[in-house]
Design a protein around this motif. Structure first.
Motif, PDB file in Angstrom:
ATOM      1  N   LEU A  59      44.641  40.443  32.527  1.00  0.00           N
ATOM      2  CA  LEU A  59      44.703  38.996  31.934  1.00  0.00           C
ATOM      3  C   LEU A  59      44.873  38.790  30.524  1.00  0.00           C
ATOM      4  N   ARG A  64      49.310  38.369  35.809  1.00  0.00           N
ATOM      5  CA  ARG A  64      48.547  37.951  37.056  1.00  0.00           C
ATOM      6  C   ARG A  64      48.009  38.983  38.145  1.00  0.00           C
ATOM      7  N   ALA A 233      39.337  30.352  31.920  1.00  0.00           N
ATOM      8  CA  ALA A 233      40.229  29.193  32.222  1.00  0.00           C
ATOM      9  C   ALA A 233      40.846  28.865  31.043  1.00  0.00           C
ATOM     10  N   LEU A 236      43.015  31.537  29.124  1.00  0.00           N
ATOM     11  CA  LEU A 236      44.225  32.153  29.712  1.00  0.00           C
ATOM     12  C   LEU A 236      45.399  31.479  28.986  1.00  0.00           C
ATOM     13  N   PHE A 345      41.993  33.459  39.625  1.00  0.00           N
ATOM     14  CA  PHE A 345      42.429  34.220  38.604  1.00  0.00           C
ATOM     15  C   PHE A 345      43.146  35.455  39.028  1.00  0.00           C
TER      16      PHE A 345
END
Length: 396
Positions: A59, A64, A233, A236, A345
């Motif tokens: 990540l 991905r 989140a 990211l 995720f």
């Protein structure tokens, strides 16, 4: 000459001359490889039964993760169960070689060549393993090795390169991301073995765990670290970058990106000198464990596995029985990463059942304790587990 030259030269000899670049940790080397070979936003196939730190490294590299189906006998990637639609959407393949059991690198190499994508090998557990007559770590554009496992150096690793002309580029990328050596970190590293030996020799288990946590070397209350989905989140959009993911990537190894000092390098060199003796002991114990009722017998010569995944009906009871005899069970990866992280995720495996079964029943045992471990499990009445596919008419 580089301070790392001696270590790199020894590793080159083990890999048939393949170019080797010293890195402070396997996870750091993997980040370098993913950043070099994968464009941000790409999809990388990986094993769902793997250390969650590796998931967070992917990540951090702006990728991905796509979870692969596994062979329930040993946790290796099951290439036959990967649909063509999954292959076509990939930007790279990342092997795991779980516990030293080789992933099918020749098949994966062929798929990557067909698709024009890189193969990156995580050989952290597989420094002595082979596949197709070649060492694990010699099939990919890049591979990463750990010196924290078989050598027990608790630091260091290698990024190896199929193309030696890339060495200067990767060395510059490494140096740009390294943090300066800290005297306190070097001192903690040098005294760690003595602190551990003292508290464990006195059977002070709680004190040992407290010591490890104070040094930042053991942080998990459960098998998986807390995901902290809301924080993740928010991190990211900053990828690719290490700093926003530092609190996940550093878990159990706060020194993962520190420039090593001379004391650390000297100890690592001494450990690496003894590797062949260690591998011989691991190979002998692996053969014994695999031949027992909890192992998966193989016609091939035993690999020097870092841990041997015994398949037991009740892993918690088995681990507790071993613990009563001071045999520690570590390197558990349950639940699989797609269950742990969810579809927010990661892309889930197209065939998650075998991985979930393996993660639930695998008991990683240090092969150097093979005879004692088998005796303890048998005395405790631990039953072996058999995957339903091995039973006529069986189903998950």
């Amino acid at each position: 000459m580089s301070a790392y030259a001696e270590l790199e030269e020894r590793m080159r000899g083990r890999l048939g001359g393949r170019e080797c670049l010293y890195v402070p940790s396997c996870r750091f080397g993997l980040y370098l490889a993913l950043r070099r070979w994968c464009e941000p936003g790409g999809r990388v196939l990986m094993s769902p039964v793997n250390d969650d730190v590796i998931f967070f490294v992917a990540l951090a590299a702006g990728l991905r993760p796509v979870q692969a189906p596994l062979d329930p006998r040993d946790g290796s990637v099951d290439t036959a169960a990967i649909p063509e639609s999954v292959w076509q959407g990939l930007s790279a393949v990342l092997t795991t070689n779980l516990y030293g059991n080789p992933d099918p690198a020749p098949e994966l190499r062929a798929h990557c060549d067909r698709l024009g994508i890189p193969l990156i090998e995580d050989a952290a557990h597989a420094i002595g393993s082979t596949i197709g007559g070649r060492p694990v770590g010699t099939y990919g554009e890049a591979s990463v090795f750990s010196l924290s496992k078989h050598t027990a150096a608790k630091t260091g690793g290698f990024l190896t390169l199929a193309d030696p002309t890339l060495r200067e580029e990767l060395a510059a990328a490494r140096d740009a991301l390294l943090r300066p050596t800290r005297a306190t970190a070097e001192l903690a590293y040098l005294v760690r073995p003595y602190a551990e030996a003292t508290v464990r020799g006195l059977r002070l288990v709680k004190a040992a765990r407290t010591t490890m946590r104070l040094l930042g070397l053991e942080e998990r209350e459960e098998i998986r670290m807390p995901l902290r989905a809301d924080e993740l989140a928010r991190a990211l959009p900053a990828a690719p970058a290490l700093d926003p993911f530092h609190s996940w990537v550093r878990v159990d190894m706060h020194d993962y990106r520190l420039r090593p000092g001379p004391g650390r390098l000297r100890r690592t060199a001494r450990r690496l000198e003894r590797l062949d003796t260690v591998l011989a002991a691991h190979r002998e114990g692996t053969a014994l464990l695999q031949a027992g009722e909890y192992g998966t017998a193989s016609a091939e010569p035993a690999q020097p596995l870092f841990r041997v995944p015994l398949l037991v009906d009740d892993r918690d009871a088995a681990a507790a029985a071993l613990a009563r005899h001071r045999i520690t069970t570590g390197y558990l990866y349950d639940p699989p990463l797609d269950s742990y992280a969810g579809e927010t995720f990661t892309d889930p495996s197209p065939a998650p059942g075998p991985a979930a079964w393996f993660a639930r029943h695998a008991l990683p045992v240090d092969p150097r304790h093979a005879r004692q471990a088998l005796a303890v499990l048998r005395a405790a009445g631990i039953r072996p587990a058999h995957h339903p596919s091995a039973v006529p008419g069986g189903a998950l």
